[in-house]
Design a protein around this motif. Structure first.
Motif, PDB file in Angstrom:
ATOM      1  N   ARG A  58     -25.475  29.259  48.445  1.00  0.00           N
ATOM      2  CA  ARG A  58     -26.181  28.936  47.460  1.00  0.00           C
ATOM      3  C   ARG A  58     -26.873  27.464  47.502  1.00  0.00           C
ATOM      4  O   ARG A  58     -25.703  26.294  47.498  1.00  0.00           O
ATOM      5  CB  ARG A  58     -25.054  28.890  46.268  1.00  0.00           C
ATOM      6  N   PHE A  68     -39.896  38.311  47.289  1.00  0.00           N
ATOM      7  CA  PHE A  68     -39.431  37.371  46.329  1.00  0.00           C
ATOM      8  C   PHE A  68     -38.702  38.106  45.202  1.00  0.00           C
ATOM      9  O   PHE A  68     -39.307  39.444  44.444  1.00  0.00           O
ATOM     10  CB  PHE A  68     -40.571  36.604  45.897  1.00  0.00           C
ATOM     11  N   HIS A  77     -34.602  38.883  46.557  1.00  0.00           N
ATOM     12  CA  HIS A  77     -35.013  37.973  47.545  1.00  0.00           C
ATOM     13  C   HIS A  77     -35.158  38.210  49.160  1.00  0.00           C
ATOM     14  O   HIS A  77     -35.125  37.464  50.017  1.00  0.00           O
ATOM     15  CB  HIS A  77     -34.190  36.517  47.546  1.00  0.00           C
ATOM     16  N   ARG A  81     -32.602  35.837  54.523  1.00  0.00           N
ATOM     17  CA  ARG A  81     -31.772  34.809  54.309  1.00  0.00           C
ATOM     18  C   ARG A  81     -30.449  35.168  54.567  1.00  0.00           C
ATOM     19  O   ARG A  81     -29.407  34.355  54.284  1.00  0.00           O
ATOM     20  CB  ARG A  81     -31.818  34.172  52.624  1.00  0.00           C
ATOM     21  N   HIS A 159     -37.280  28.574  48.769  1.00  0.00           N
ATOM     22  CA  HIS A 159     -36.417  28.570  47.601  1.00  0.00           C
ATOM     23  C   HIS A 159     -35.582  27.212  47.478  1.00  0.00           C
ATOM     24  O   HIS A 159     -34.432  27.034  47.421  1.00  0.00           O
ATOM     25  CB  HIS A 159     -35.568  29.730  47.426  1.00  0.00           C
ATOM     26  N   ASP A 204     -37.450  29.542  34.352  1.00  0.00           N
ATOM     27  CA  ASP A 204     -37.524  30.476  35.386  1.00  0.00           C
ATOM     28  C   ASP A 204     -38.986  31.122  35.389  1.00  0.00           C
ATOM     29  O   ASP A 204     -39.325  32.190  34.770  1.00  0.00           O
ATOM     30  CB  ASP A 204     -36.480  31.652  35.371  1.00  0.00           C
ATOM     31  N   VAL A 236     -42.569  28.261  42.183  1.00  0.00           N
ATOM     32  CA  VAL A 236     -41.469  28.918  41.382  1.00  0.00           C
ATOM     33  C   VAL A 236     -40.640  27.612  40.719  1.00  0.00           C
ATOM     34  O   VAL A 236     -40.218  26.749  41.660  1.00  0.00           O
ATOM     35  CB  VAL A 236     -40.740  29.875  41.953  1.00  0.00           C
ATOM     36  N   TRP A 238     -37.210  26.770  38.899  1.00  0.00           N
ATOM     37  CA  TRP A 238     -36.147  27.330  38.475  1.00  0.00           C
ATOM     38  C   TRP A 238     -34.838  26.234  38.210  1.00  0.00           C
ATOM     39  O   TRP A 238     -34.476  25.603  39.068  1.00  0.00           O
ATOM     40  CB  TRP A 238     -35.459  28.407  39.542  1.00  0.00           C
ATOM     41  N   GLU A 263     -40.354  25.939  44.181  1.00  0.00           N
ATOM     42  CA  GLU A 263     -40.369  26.686  45.440  1.00  0.00           C
ATOM     43  C   GLU A 263     -41.873  27.100  45.856  1.00  0.00           C
ATOM     44  O   GLU A 263     -42.381  27.766  44.925  1.00  0.00           O
ATOM     45  CB  GLU A 263     -39.598  28.177  45.221  1.00  0.00           C
TER      46      GLU A 263
END
Ligand code: TA6
Length: 296
Positions: A58, A68, A77, A81, A159, A204, A236, A238, A263
């Protein structure tokens, strides 16, 4: 330099001669630290972040590929990752201006297990380059390596979680008057007003066809971030704000005040690659510190 980090995971540390540095986990090719020449951390990583597969980390810069968000059949996502990447032993040639940068080249290749989830073989090369002024350049090269003759399609985002001192004093410029899809409103399409963007509740949004440069002004820190991007039309933005923050186990209740995700992304128009084709998407981050005259 490769060092052991949390839970036996390994990370690469890049140090630029003027004092800036970047840390990248092989787990997710995930950048977890970006420090300027004064040694100040510029990325947000939650104090509750779980550095344990298969949970993604995180904060920092998670890579969203090949999907995405929940815009498809895969886990949110995508899976890049939470895969273990390796050093790329056959990296792309270095550009002519490489002499003043430090680099790490990582690679992810689809495994048999991945092919069960997403039946497309690929090679994903990520170059992380750090230059003078703490400029951080991430370059993704994704190639369709399938032999079945079939194209594949994906969506993508870097991200990035920026560290800010107080979200209510932050302004984002470069997204005014653009269309966006609002994730808080079932991805309905709206048009942004003429002013720069400020924050007073959950946001968002997927801004569409954005300019190649977006800036984040952190007034409390007197710092400006610039995001430059190439091959990534969307952006993006958020911040989970208080209620969503409480719902995330790996995120502190008040930490929303100290972060903002902006992002570089390709979401609205998925990217299609035929066998043998390669796509390149780049995000360059830079910062102007408080001492600079450019802030006046
Ligand atoms: O990029 C915004 C977003 O897709 C939000 O909808 C959101 O919940 C967030 O990313 C974090 O997703 P994650 O899967 O990392 O919890």
């Amino acid at each position: 330099e490769v060092v052991k980090a949390i839970n036996g995971l390994e990370k690469v540390i890049l140090r630029e001669i003027h004092g800036s540095s970047v840390e990248v986990y092989f787990y997710g090719a995930h950048v977890t630290s970006w420090k300027n020449e004064q040694g100040e951390e510029l990325l947000f990583v939650s104090s509750k972040a779980i550095f344990k597969p298969p949970k993604p980390i995180r904060g920092g810069i998670p890579i969203c590929f090949p999907q995405f968000s929940d815009l498809g059949p895969l886990e949110a996502h995508g899976f890049a990752r939470n895969r273990l990447w390796t050093f790329d032993d056959n990296p792309p040639p270095l550009p002519a201006d490489a002499t003043n940068k430090v680099f790490a080249d990582l690679i992810l290749r689809s495994t048999k297990e991945d092919l069960k989830l997403w039946p497309h073989s690929f090679e994903y090369r990520l170059r992380i380059a750090l230059g003078p002024g703490a400029d951080l350049m991430l370059t993704s090269r994704i190639r369709n390596t399938s032999t079945d003759g079939k194209p594949f399609t994906f969506t993508f985002a870097y991200h990035t979680y920026f560290s800010v001192l107080d979200i209510s004093e932050v302004r984002v410029e470069g997204l005014e008057t653009l269309d966006y899809l609002d994730n808080c409103k079932k991805r309905e399409r709206f048009t942004e007003q003429g002013d720069s963007i400020t924050f007073e509740s959950e946001v968002d949004k997927i801004y569409l066809s954005t300019p190649t440069k977006i800036t984040i002004m952190d007034h409390e820190k007197k710092r400006t971030f610039a995001i430059r991007k190439d091959g990534l039309p969307d952006a993006v933005v958020w911040n989970p704000w208080d209620k969503k923050a409480k719902m995330m186990a790996d995120f502190g209740d008040d930490e929303y005040k100290n972060m903002l995700c902006v992002e570089a992304a390709a979401v609205e128009k998925p990217i299609t690659l035929k066998p043998g084709e390669e796509w390149r998407g780049r995000q360059e981050l830079s910062t102007v510190p408080s001492s600079s005259k450019q802030l006046d």
